[in-house]
Design a protein around this motif. Structure first.
Motif, PDB file in Angstrom:
ATOM      1  N   ARG A   4       0.820  -1.216   0.000  1.00  0.00           N
ATOM      2  CA  ARG A   4       0.000   0.000   0.000  1.00  0.00           C
ATOM      3  C   ARG A   4       0.853   1.266   0.000  1.00  0.00           C
ATOM      4  O   ARG A   4       0.498   2.270  -0.616  1.00  0.00           O
ATOM      5  CB  ARG A   4      -0.915  -0.018   1.236  1.00  0.00           C
ATOM      6  N   GLY A   5       1.992   1.222   0.673  1.00  0.00           N
ATOM      7  CA  GLY A   5       2.812   2.420   0.808  1.00  0.00           C
ATOM      8  C   GLY A   5       3.975   2.517  -0.153  1.00  0.00           C
ATOM      9  O   GLY A   5       4.773   3.460  -0.068  1.00  0.00           O
ATOM     10  N   ALA A   6       4.077   1.559  -1.097  1.00  0.00           N
ATOM     11  CA  ALA A   6       5.230   1.545  -2.005  1.00  0.00           C
ATOM     12  C   ALA A   6       5.178   2.635  -3.061  1.00  0.00           C
ATOM     13  O   ALA A   6       6.199   2.977  -3.657  1.00  0.00           O
ATOM     14  CB  ALA A   6       5.352   0.178  -2.676  1.00  0.00           C
ATOM     15  N   GLY A   7       3.978   3.170  -3.332  1.00  0.00           N
ATOM     16  CA  GLY A   7       3.863   4.254  -4.298  1.00  0.00           C
ATOM     17  C   GLY A   7       3.353   3.839  -5.658  1.00  0.00           C
ATOM     18  O   GLY A   7       2.980   4.690  -6.473  1.00  0.00           O
ATOM     19  N   PHE A   8       3.326   2.536  -5.963  1.00  0.00           N
ATOM     20  CA  PHE A   8       2.796   2.111  -7.263  1.00  0.00           C
ATOM     21  C   PHE A   8       1.284   1.911  -7.161  1.00  0.00           C
ATOM     22  O   PHE A   8       0.713   1.759  -6.079  1.00  0.00           O
ATOM     23  CB  PHE A   8       3.483   0.840  -7.766  1.00  0.00           C
ATOM     24  N   LEU A   9       0.624   1.917  -8.328  1.00  0.00           N
ATOM     25  CA  LEU A   9      -0.820   1.791  -8.405  1.00  0.00           C
ATOM     26  C   LEU A   9      -1.231   0.327  -8.524  1.00  0.00           C
ATOM     27  O   LEU A   9      -0.483  -0.488  -9.070  1.00  0.00           O
ATOM     28  CB  LEU A   9      -1.361   2.583  -9.593  1.00  0.00           C
ATOM     29  N   VAL A  10      -2.428   0.009  -8.037  1.00  0.00           N
ATOM     30  CA  VAL A  10      -2.930  -1.368  -8.030  1.00  0.00           C
ATOM     31  C   VAL A  10      -4.322  -1.403  -8.639  1.00  0.00           C
ATOM     32  O   VAL A  10      -5.168  -0.549  -8.344  1.00  0.00           O
ATOM     33  CB  VAL A  10      -2.987  -1.926  -6.595  1.00  0.00           C
ATOM     34  N   SER A  11      -4.565  -2.393  -9.495  1.00  0.00           N
ATOM     35  CA  SER A  11      -5.912  -2.667  -9.995  1.00  0.00           C
ATOM     36  C   SER A  11      -6.310  -4.069  -9.557  1.00  0.00           C
ATOM     37  O   SER A  11      -5.550  -5.021  -9.755  1.00  0.00           O
ATOM     38  CB  SER A  11      -5.969  -2.597 -11.525  1.00  0.00           C
ATOM     39  N   VAL A  12      -7.493  -4.183  -8.967  1.00  0.00           N
ATOM     40  CA  VAL A  12      -8.051  -5.489  -8.619  1.00  0.00           C
ATOM     41  C   VAL A  12      -9.207  -5.737  -9.580  1.00  0.00           C
ATOM     42  O   VAL A  12     -10.244  -5.074  -9.503  1.00  0.00           O
ATOM     43  CB  VAL A  12      -8.529  -5.528  -7.151  1.00  0.00           C
ATOM     44  N   ILE A  13      -9.009  -6.666 -10.516  1.00  0.00           N
ATOM     45  CA  ILE A  13      -9.957  -6.925 -11.600  1.00  0.00           C
ATOM     46  C   ILE A  13     -10.606  -8.277 -11.348  1.00  0.00           C
ATOM     47  O   ILE A  13      -9.918  -9.282 -11.169  1.00  0.00           O
ATOM     48  CB  ILE A  13      -9.238  -6.914 -12.962  1.00  0.00           C
ATOM     49  N   HIS A  14     -11.953  -8.306 -11.352  1.00  0.00           N
ATOM     50  CA  HIS A  14     -12.624  -9.538 -10.934  1.00  0.00           C
ATOM     51  C   HIS A  14     -13.927  -9.752 -11.674  1.00  0.00           C
ATOM     52  O   HIS A  14     -14.602  -8.800 -12.069  1.00  0.00           O
ATOM     53  CB  HIS A  14     -12.906  -9.472  -9.434  1.00  0.00           C
ATOM     54  N   GLY A  15     -14.279 -11.014 -11.883  1.00  0.00           N
ATOM     55  CA  GLY A  15     -15.567 -11.369 -12.466  1.00  0.00           C
ATOM     56  C   GLY A  15     -16.610 -11.568 -11.384  1.00  0.00           C
ATOM     57  O   GLY A  15     -16.362 -12.270 -10.401  1.00  0.00           O
ATOM     58  N   ARG A  16     -17.775 -10.990 -11.571  1.00  0.00           N
ATOM     59  CA  ARG A  16     -18.811 -11.059 -10.548  1.00  0.00           C
ATOM     60  C   ARG A  16     -19.325 -12.475 -10.308  1.00  0.00           C
ATOM     61  O   ARG A  16     -19.793 -12.796  -9.226  1.00  0.00           O
ATOM     62  CB  ARG A  16     -20.012 -10.190 -10.941  1.00  0.00           C
ATOM     63  N   SER A  17     -19.270 -13.319 -11.337  1.00  0.00           N
ATOM     64  CA  SER A  17     -19.835 -14.668 -11.231  1.00  0.00           C
ATOM     65  C   SER A  17     -18.764 -15.718 -10.976  1.00  0.00           C
ATOM     66  O   SER A  17     -18.986 -16.914 -11.236  1.00  0.00           O
ATOM     67  CB  SER A  17     -20.601 -14.999 -12.521  1.00  0.00           C
TER      68      SER A  17
END
Length: 413
Positions: free
Chosen positions: A264-277
């Protein structure tokens, strides 16, 4: 063939090298490392490789000639229009590899040789082998767990982090137990041929709506079934020790508070991509992880199942490119997470800030904790438990089969 030796292990009286098979695609200073999930091989990333580089033809066997050859913007793929991380010119170079235990990489015989931390060091060794100082790292399912560990171990090597269909490991690896899942688990354990395995894989990885969609004269299910049988027949069924080792890696995976703080504090961005089903990695666990990684994380919620990267490749690829472009533009984490994201089903605006999961410990109860501790102690997975149940039924059926003529004889006498 391109291999990277990452470790050595003792086999009898001799030491053998642990080799990882990898492929490189495209050219450019922007580096993307793709980490595949449980039982998958590097080929699983084909649609993302095509979207990022514009081609699925490997360049690793002809890297020297490829480096000297000019490319058009169209050949460079969607990444061609963006500035590169090192400022060396347009284009994206992608590397996808087979994890230990599957495909053309080494199959280690002991479960202790498999963990997400060990496999994260494998991924880091591949980057070192390629001479990559930093990379955008995208992982799917178990590969997303590995990517999290990689980001916690070496945050300075991460440009951005993309987590597809991820969970927190351990108890979160347990799918929602219902009739459908029990049936799938039973059939998975009994699958001995590519045809049997293909049927189970399709129902596990895709939504019914997607499989039943008509394409010309047949359904998508029929087309994918043929492809699955062909691919499984070509690569062979995964060895039992490789599968059990990778299951062990998922089951023993855990991110500590310190590791979460590091990411969280490293400075890079994160995307959490997920399928609802997704019936394998439940959406609630992905949302919880995204929430715990705020303000660096954005949740991208799409219509699809566990292989949402195959069901919704354009939307997944766009989400990946958005992450790369935001990194290049030096977007701040709080700006990234507060931006709205369109969902594929309704187009409603959501953001990672609005995604929260309230964990009610009173509802979880001491029973769940006791079960978790028991399973963790003996390193059993959900499939192992189902396997025990299946073997129990088989054992009882064999007893009935043997006892039946004895009982008949006794009655007749």
């Amino acid at each position: 063939m391109p291999y990277c030796e990452v470790d050595r292990y003792q086999s009898g009286d001799e030491w053998e090298g642990v080799r990882l098979f990898y492929r490189r695609y495209g050219r450019g200073a922007t580096k993307v490392l793709l980490v595949v999930g449980l039982a998958g091989t590097h080929d699983s990333w084909g649609l993302q490789i095509k979207g990022l580089t514009g081609s699925v033809e490997p360049t690793d066997e002809d890297s020297s000639a490829a480096a000297a050859a000019p490319r058009t913007d169209e050949e460079a793929g969607t990444g061609a229009a963006a500035a590169d991380d090192d400022g060396e010119g347009p284009g994206i170079e992608v590397c996808a590899f087979d994890n230990r235990g599957v495909g053309r990489s080494s199959i280690l015989p002991h479960k202790s040789s498999y963990s997400t931390a060990i496999m994260a060091r494998d991924a880091l060794a591949v980057m070192d082998h390629l001479g990559w100082k930093k990379a955008h790292v995208f992982g799917h399912s178990m590969g997303a767990m590995i990517s999290c560990k990689l980001a916690a171990i070496a945050p300075h090597r991460i440009c951005s982090l993309g987590l597809l269909n991820v969970t927190g490991g351990g108890l979160e690896c347990l799918p929602k137990v219902d009739g459908q899942m029990l049936s799938l688990a039973f059939r998975f354990l009994r699958a001995k041929t590519p045809e049997e395995r293909a049927h189970v894989d399709l129902e596990t990885h895709y939504t019914k709506e997607y499989l039943d969609e008509k394409l010309e004269s047949c359904t998508r299910r029929a087309i994918l079934y043929k492809e699955y049988v062909k691919n499984i027949s070509a690569s062979g069924m995964q060895s039992s020790c490789g599968f059990e080792g990778q299951v062990n890696a998922c089951w023993t995976h855990k991110l500590t508070t310190k590791e979460l703080d590091t990411i969280r504090g490293a400075g890079f961005l994160v995307s959490v991509i997920h399928g609802r089903s997704d019936i394998i990695a439940q959406l609630c666990h992905a949302k919880r992880l995204a929430d715990r990684l705020l303000p660096a994380a954005r949740m991208v919620d799409l219509q699809g199942a566990h292989l949402v990267s195959h069901e919704r490749p354009e939307e997944v690829n766009n989400a990946m490119m958005d992450l790369i472009k935001a990194t290049k533009s030096a977007m701040k984490p709080h700006e990234w997470s507060s931006q709205p994201e369109n969902t594929s089903e309704t187009g409603a605006l959501i953001s990672a800030r609005s995604v929260t999961l309230t964990i009610r410990k009173d509802e979880a109860g001491n029973a769940a904790v006791a079960v978790y501790n028991f399973l963790a102690k003996f390193q059993l997975s959900f499939l192992y438990l189902i396997g025990l149940i299946v073997m129990g039924f088989e054992h009882m059926r064999n007893i009935v089969r043997v006892m039946k003529p004895v009982r008949v004889a006794a009655i007749e006498s």
